[in-house]
Design an enzyme around this catalytic site. Structure first.
Site, PDB file in Angstrom:
ATOM      1  N   HIS A   1       0.907   6.217   1.926  1.00 55.46           N
ATOM      2  CA  HIS A   1       1.603   7.171   2.790  1.00 55.46           C
ATOM      3  C   HIS A   1       2.827   7.798   2.134  1.00 55.46           C
ATOM      4  O   HIS A   1       3.411   8.735   2.684  1.00 55.46           O
ATOM      5  CB  HIS A   1       1.870   6.557   4.157  1.00 55.46           C
ATOM      6  CG  HIS A   1       0.560   6.250   4.831  1.00 55.46           C
ATOM      7  ND1 HIS A   1      -0.401   7.220   5.022  1.00 55.46           N
ATOM      8  CD2 HIS A   1       0.014   5.093   5.260  1.00 55.46           C
ATOM      9  CE1 HIS A   1      -1.479   6.667   5.577  1.00 55.46           C
ATOM     10  NE2 HIS A   1      -1.255   5.383   5.716  1.00 55.46           N
TER      11      HIS A   1
ATOM     12  N   GLU B   1      -8.726   0.615  -3.150  1.00 56.74           N
ATOM     13  CA  GLU B   1      -9.559   0.674  -1.940  1.00 56.74           C
ATOM     14  C   GLU B   1     -10.431   1.911  -2.001  1.00 56.74           C
ATOM     15  O   GLU B   1      -9.934   3.008  -2.305  1.00 56.74           O
ATOM     16  CB  GLU B   1      -8.683   0.762  -0.699  1.00 56.74           C
ATOM     17  CG  GLU B   1      -7.910  -0.492  -0.397  1.00 56.74           C
ATOM     18  CD  GLU B   1      -7.095  -0.359   0.878  1.00 56.74           C
ATOM     19  OE1 GLU B   1      -6.482  -1.362   1.259  1.00 56.74           O
ATOM     20  OE2 GLU B   1      -7.054   0.735   1.467  1.00 56.74           O
TER      21      GLU B   1
ATOM     22  N   ARG C   1      -6.983  12.851   0.972  1.00 57.98           N
ATOM     23  CA  ARG C   1      -5.919  13.276   1.890  1.00 57.98           C
ATOM     24  C   ARG C   1      -4.548  12.717   1.515  1.00 57.98           C
ATOM     25  O   ARG C   1      -3.533  13.263   1.885  1.00 57.98           O
ATOM     26  CB  ARG C   1      -6.267  12.945   3.333  1.00 57.98           C
ATOM     27  CG  ARG C   1      -6.126  11.501   3.713  1.00 57.98           C
ATOM     28  CD  ARG C   1      -6.443  11.294   5.176  1.00 57.98           C
ATOM     29  NE  ARG C   1      -7.862  11.466   5.429  1.00 57.98           N
ATOM     30  CZ  ARG C   1      -8.530  10.864   6.420  1.00 57.98           C
ATOM     31  NH1 ARG C   1      -7.881  10.104   7.272  1.00 57.98           N
ATOM     32  NH2 ARG C   1      -9.821  11.028   6.577  1.00 57.98           N
TER      33      ARG C   1
ATOM     34  N   THR D   1     -17.508  -2.142  15.650  1.00 59.26           N
ATOM     35  CA  THR D   1     -16.642  -1.722  16.767  1.00 59.26           C
ATOM     36  C   THR D   1     -15.200  -2.174  16.547  1.00 59.26           C
ATOM     37  O   THR D   1     -14.271  -1.544  17.017  1.00 59.26           O
ATOM     38  CB  THR D   1     -17.146  -2.276  18.115  1.00 59.26           C
ATOM     39  OG1 THR D   1     -17.538  -3.620  17.905  1.00 59.26           O
ATOM     40  CG2 THR D   1     -18.318  -1.490  18.642  1.00 59.26           C
TER      41      THR D   1
ATOM     42  N   ARG E   1      -9.323   8.293  -0.891  1.00 58.12           N
ATOM     43  CA  ARG E   1     -10.265   8.715   0.154  1.00 58.12           C
ATOM     44  C   ARG E   1     -11.127   9.848  -0.361  1.00 58.12           C
ATOM     45  O   ARG E   1     -10.742  10.593  -1.272  1.00 58.12           O
ATOM     46  CB  ARG E   1      -9.508   9.137   1.407  1.00 58.12           C
ATOM     47  CG  ARG E   1      -8.689   7.986   1.991  1.00 58.12           C
ATOM     48  CD  ARG E   1      -8.243   8.307   3.373  1.00 58.12           C
ATOM     49  NE  ARG E   1      -9.347   8.320   4.290  1.00 58.12           N
ATOM     50  CZ  ARG E   1      -9.512   7.483   5.311  1.00 58.12           C
ATOM     51  NH1 ARG E   1      -8.625   6.542   5.542  1.00 58.12           N
ATOM     52  NH2 ARG E   1     -10.539   7.590   6.105  1.00 58.12           N
TER      53      ARG E   1
ATOM     54  N   HIS F   1      -5.624   3.685  -1.702  1.00 60.85           N
ATOM     55  CA  HIS F   1      -6.946   4.052  -1.174  1.00 60.85           C
ATOM     56  C   HIS F   1      -7.241   5.495  -1.589  1.00 60.85           C
ATOM     57  O   HIS F   1      -6.557   6.417  -1.157  1.00 60.85           O
ATOM     58  CB  HIS F   1      -6.897   3.921   0.358  1.00 60.85           C
ATOM     59  CG  HIS F   1      -8.200   4.173   1.036  1.00 60.85           C
ATOM     60  ND1 HIS F   1      -8.341   4.087   2.394  1.00 60.85           N
ATOM     61  CD2 HIS F   1      -9.427   4.523   0.564  1.00 60.85           C
ATOM     62  CE1 HIS F   1      -9.594   4.352   2.725  1.00 60.85           C
ATOM     63  NE2 HIS F   1     -10.264   4.636   1.638  1.00 60.85           N
TER      64      HIS F   1
ATOM     65  N   GLU G   1     -11.263  -9.207   3.214  1.00 60.81           N
ATOM     66  CA  GLU G   1      -9.976  -8.890   3.816  1.00 60.81           C
ATOM     67  C   GLU G   1     -10.210  -8.744   5.304  1.00 60.81           C
ATOM     68  O   GLU G   1     -10.993  -7.891   5.742  1.00 60.81           O
ATOM     69  CB  GLU G   1      -9.392  -7.604   3.216  1.00 60.81           C
ATOM     70  CG  GLU G   1      -8.051  -7.275   3.855  1.00 60.81           C
ATOM     71  CD  GLU G   1      -7.210  -6.303   3.045  1.00 60.81           C
ATOM     72  OE1 GLU G   1      -7.310  -6.299   1.799  1.00 60.81           O
ATOM     73  OE2 GLU G   1      -6.455  -5.539   3.666  1.00 60.81           O
TER      74      GLU G   1
ATOM     75  N   ASN H   1       0.853  -1.188   0.000  1.00 64.00           N
ATOM     76  CA  ASN H   1       0.000   0.000   0.000  1.00 64.00           C
ATOM     77  C   ASN H   1       0.896   1.249   0.000  1.00 64.00           C
ATOM     78  O   ASN H   1       1.709   1.428   0.916  1.00 64.00           O
ATOM     79  CB  ASN H   1      -0.895  -0.051   1.250  1.00 64.00           C
ATOM     80  CG  ASN H   1      -1.828   1.139   1.335  1.00 64.00           C
ATOM     81  OD1 ASN H   1      -1.426   2.266   1.094  1.00 64.00           O
ATOM     82  ND2 ASN H   1      -3.066   0.891   1.706  1.00 64.00           N
TER      83      ASN H   1
ATOM     84  N   HIS I   1      -3.778  -4.503   7.750  1.00 66.31           N
ATOM     85  CA  HIS I   1      -3.880  -3.307   8.590  1.00 66.31           C
ATOM     86  C   HIS I   1      -2.968  -3.439   9.801  1.00 66.31           C
ATOM     87  O   HIS I   1      -3.142  -4.308  10.637  1.00 66.31           O
ATOM     88  CB  HIS I   1      -5.300  -2.987   9.064  1.00 66.31           C
ATOM     89  CG  HIS I   1      -5.402  -1.544   9.499  1.00 66.31           C
ATOM     90  ND1 HIS I   1      -5.796  -0.534   8.661  1.00 66.31           N
ATOM     91  CD2 HIS I   1      -5.082  -0.943  10.666  1.00 66.31           C
ATOM     92  CE1 HIS I   1      -5.734   0.618   9.296  1.00 66.31           C
ATOM     93  NE2 HIS I   1      -5.294   0.406  10.512  1.00 66.31           N
TER      94      HIS I   1
HETATM   95  N1  PXP Z   1      -5.954  -3.201   4.044  1.00 62.86           N
HETATM   96  C1  PXP Z   1      -6.904  -2.254   4.056  1.00 62.86           C
HETATM   97  C2  PXP Z   1      -8.263  -2.613   3.601  1.00 62.86           C
HETATM   98  C3  PXP Z   1      -6.608  -0.935   4.455  1.00 62.86           C
HETATM   99  O1  PXP Z   1      -7.565  -0.005   4.441  1.00 62.86           O
HETATM  100  C4  PXP Z   1      -5.289  -0.633   4.835  1.00 62.86           C
HETATM  101  C5  PXP Z   1      -4.940   0.749   5.264  1.00 62.86           C
HETATM  102  O2  PXP Z   1      -5.225   1.663   4.296  1.00 62.86           O
HETATM  103  C6  PXP Z   1      -4.330  -1.640   4.778  1.00 62.86           C
HETATM  104  C7  PXP Z   1      -4.696  -2.929   4.400  1.00 62.86           C
HETATM  105  C8  PXP Z   1      -2.900  -1.385   5.104  1.00 62.86           C
HETATM  106  O3  PXP Z   1      -2.752  -1.033   6.434  1.00 62.86           O
HETATM  107  P1  PXP Z   1      -1.363  -0.462   6.926  1.00 62.86           P
HETATM  108  O4  PXP Z   1      -1.106   0.790   6.150  1.00 62.86           O
HETATM  109  O5  PXP Z   1      -1.593  -0.215   8.384  1.00 62.86           O
HETATM  110  O6  PXP Z   1      -0.342  -1.509   6.661  1.00 62.86           O
END
Ligand code: PXP
Length: 249
Positions: free
Chosen positions: A15, A75, A54, A106, A50, A48, A156, A12, A199
Site C-alpha cells: 500500500h 504473493e 494496481r 467463502t 497483482r 503482492h 498462511e 507487506n 490479513h
Molecule cells: N497475507 C496475505 C496472503 C495477503 O494477501 C495479505 C494482503 O495482501 C496480507 C497477508 C496482509 O494483509 P493486510 O494488508 O490486511 O495486513
C-alpha cells in the site's frame, strides 16, 4: 504448549505503492519503505504482484530482489504469467493467493481442494527452483489437507474474518473464529506444514494470533502503512513487534 520458535514479522509494503500509484508519481517508494521496515525489525518483506498491477509493479519486484537484506515473500495468483516471473526472480518464498472470486472459498482463502491437480503441477517447478511455497487459505481442514497433498511447505491462515468480527463488535463470532484458527494451526502442524497467518491484523487483533504456538510468521501490511501516517513507518513496526512479542511470551 510453548511457542515452536521465534515469530517472524513480514511487512507487506503493497500500500506504499497504492499511494504512489494514486498520483502516478515516483514516491512514496516501496523499496525505501522495505529498507525502513528491515531496519525497524521486519524479518522479511511481502509484496503482492497483482495481475492488474494496481500497486506493486514488475519493476518494484526487481528493485526489491536487488535491495532486500531479508527474504522476499512474493504473493501471486496461480497463473502462468506469475509463475514465469517467480521462476525468473526465485524469491525466498512464494505465497499463492486467490485473485478472482472463483478461486476463493467463502471465507476468502484459496480454493485448493477443488483444484488439487492443477495446483500440484503449478507449485512443483517453484519448489524445484528453491522457493518455499505457501498457500493462503481459510482455517478449514479440507483446504489444509489439500495444501499438504499438493506439496506446499507452508500454509498462511486467513485472519480476515477474525479481524472483521472484531472490528464490527461481533465478539462471540470473533472468538469462535479464533478457536478455529487455533485448532487448524495445530492440525496443519500435525500434517508437517509450517503455519503462517495474516490479513487485517492490527495492534488490537494481533496478540491472540501471535500467541498461537504453531504460528511462525505473521504478514501485516495495510494497518502498518496506515499507522505510519501518524507515527512513521519504523515506529509503527517497532510497536507491532512489541505487541507480538508480549503476546508470544
Ligand atoms: N497475507 C496475505 C496472503 C495477503 O494477501 C495479505 C494482503 O495482501 C496480507 C497477508 C496482509 O494483509 P493486510 O494488508 O490486511 O495486513
Amino acid at each position: 504448549m510453548k511457542p515452536l520458535g521465534h515469530l517472524r514479522l513480514g511487512v507487506n509494503i503493497d500500500h506504499v505503492a497504492t499511494v504512489r500509484n494514486a498520483r502516478g508519481s515516483a514516491y512514496p517508494d516501496p523499496i525505501r519503505a522495505a529498507t525502513v521496515a528491515e531496519a525497524a525489525g521486519a524479518d522479511g518483506i511481502t509484496a503482492h504482484l497483482r495481475e492488474d498491477r494496481r500497486h506493486i509493479t514488475d519493476t518494484d519486484i526487481e528493485g526489491l530482489m536487488a535491495a532486500l537484506t531479508t527474504p522476499l515473500n512474493f504473493e501471486m495468483a496461480a497463473t502462468d504469467e506469475m509463475q514465469k516471473i517467480a521462476l525468473r526472480h526465485r524469491p525466498h518464498a512464494v505465497c499463492i493467493v486467490p485473485e478472482k472470486r472463483e478461486e476463493r472459498t467463502t471465507e476468502g482463502g484459496l480454493e485448493v481442494a477443488r483444484e488439487e491437480n492443477r495446483l500440484a503441477g503449478f507449485i512443483a517447478p517453484l519448489r524445484e527452483a528453491g522457493c518455499r511455497v505457501s498457500i493462503f487459505i481459510a482455517a478449514d481442514a479440507r483446504q489444509i489437507e489439500a495444501a499438504a497433498r499438493i506439496g506446499a511447505q507452508v500454509i498462511e491462515l486467513h485472519t480476515g474474518a477474525y479481524c472483521d468480527y472484531h472490528a464490527e463488535g461481533h465478539f462471540a463470532e470473533r472468538d469462535a473464529e479464533l478457536d478455529r484458527l487455533r485448532e487448524m494451526a495445530g492440525f496443519a502442524h500435525s500434517l508437517g506444514l509450517e503455519v503462517h497467518a495474516g490479513h487485517g491484523l492490527t495492534y488490537d487483533t494481533v496478540g491472540p494470533v501471535a500467541a498461537i504456538p504453531q504460528v511462525m510468521e505473521l504478514n501485516i501490511g495495510h494497518f502498518l502503512i496506515g499507522e505510519a501516517i501518524f507515527r512513521g513507518l519504523g515506529p509503527a513496526i517497532t510497536e507491532m513487534r512489541r505487541v507480538m512479542d508480549a503476546a508470544r511470551a
